[in-house]
Write an enzyme that holds these catalytic residues in place. Sequence first.
Site, PDB file in Angstrom:
ATOM      1  CE  LYS A 117      -4.495  -0.068   2.084  1.00 44.53           C
ATOM      2  NZ  LYS A 117      -5.279  -0.097   3.351  1.00 44.53           N
TER       3      LYS A 117
HETATM    4  O1  G3P Z   1      -8.118   0.173   4.969  1.00 40.94           O
HETATM    5  C1  G3P Z   1      -8.422   1.487   4.747  1.00 40.94           C
HETATM    6  C2  G3P Z   1      -9.822   1.940   5.041  1.00 40.94           C
HETATM    7  O2  G3P Z   1     -10.743   0.947   4.832  1.00 40.94           O
HETATM    8  C3  G3P Z   1      -9.984   2.751   6.285  1.00 40.94           C
HETATM    9  O3  G3P Z   1     -11.299   2.894   6.719  1.00 40.94           O
HETATM   10  O4  G3P Z   1     -12.966   3.473   8.437  1.00 40.94           O
HETATM   11  O5  G3P Z   1     -10.589   4.231   8.721  1.00 40.94           O
HETATM   12  O6  G3P Z   1     -12.038   5.272   6.999  1.00 40.94           O
HETATM   13  P1  G3P Z   1     -11.732   4.039   7.772  1.00 40.94           P
END
Ligand code: G3P
Length: 215
Positions: free
Chosen positions: A83
């Site tokens: 990533k």
């Molecule tokens: O893996 C990255 C992403 O899914 C993060 O999600 O909930 O932290 O915006 P969030």
Amino acid sequence: MKFFIDTANVDEIRKAHERGMVDGVTTNPSLVAKEGKDFRKIVDEIASFVEGPISLEVVSEDAEGMLKEARELNSWIDNAAIKVPLTWEGLKATKVCADEGIKTNVTLCFSANQALLAAKAGASFVSPFIGRLDDVGHTGMELIEAIVQIYSNYAFDTEVIVASIRHPIHVYEAALLGADIATIPPGVLDRMVKHPLTDIGIERFLADWAKVPKK
Ligand code: G3P
């Protein structure tokens, strides 16, 4: 549609895996920090039973640093997807990774043009964060629609990972749009199976079955 599990919690990944719902895993520094365990240890544990891509994020901000980390992380397991953030430095690193055969997941994507750049750089995956867009008053799912359309217009190989999923409707809408992958937090996956009429239906069938004469 592929389901990735968006967590670094090995028990949760195992549970989803036993349910046959794990085509891959995505982690990020925040998810890893929550576990309070050594990163390498977590990665080795996940890779011991997950065959699909496992996203591991770099933390450098310059392309050179990202590449160093990418090569290191990629040497840990056979199925890593590195990533990198959607910046020019991240895109430069993505291009080199593509040339070296290292899979990448270009993350923190918030616009269709960013996704176009990721595809041009040769990203294996792009991760548009829909929940975070919803949080600031934009409709995250409109971004997915645009990216799916643009990638299809030019037959880009980059796969769209719908990320920052917050509830089952996000998964449903992503599926309607034909997104390649949804990366789903374990709690959301749990809720996807639930329907009160299913529970009521089972209860009724069992009650009626009890009335059937047994011999
Ligand atoms: O893996 C990255 C992403 O899914 C993060 O999600 O909930 O932290 O915006 P969030």
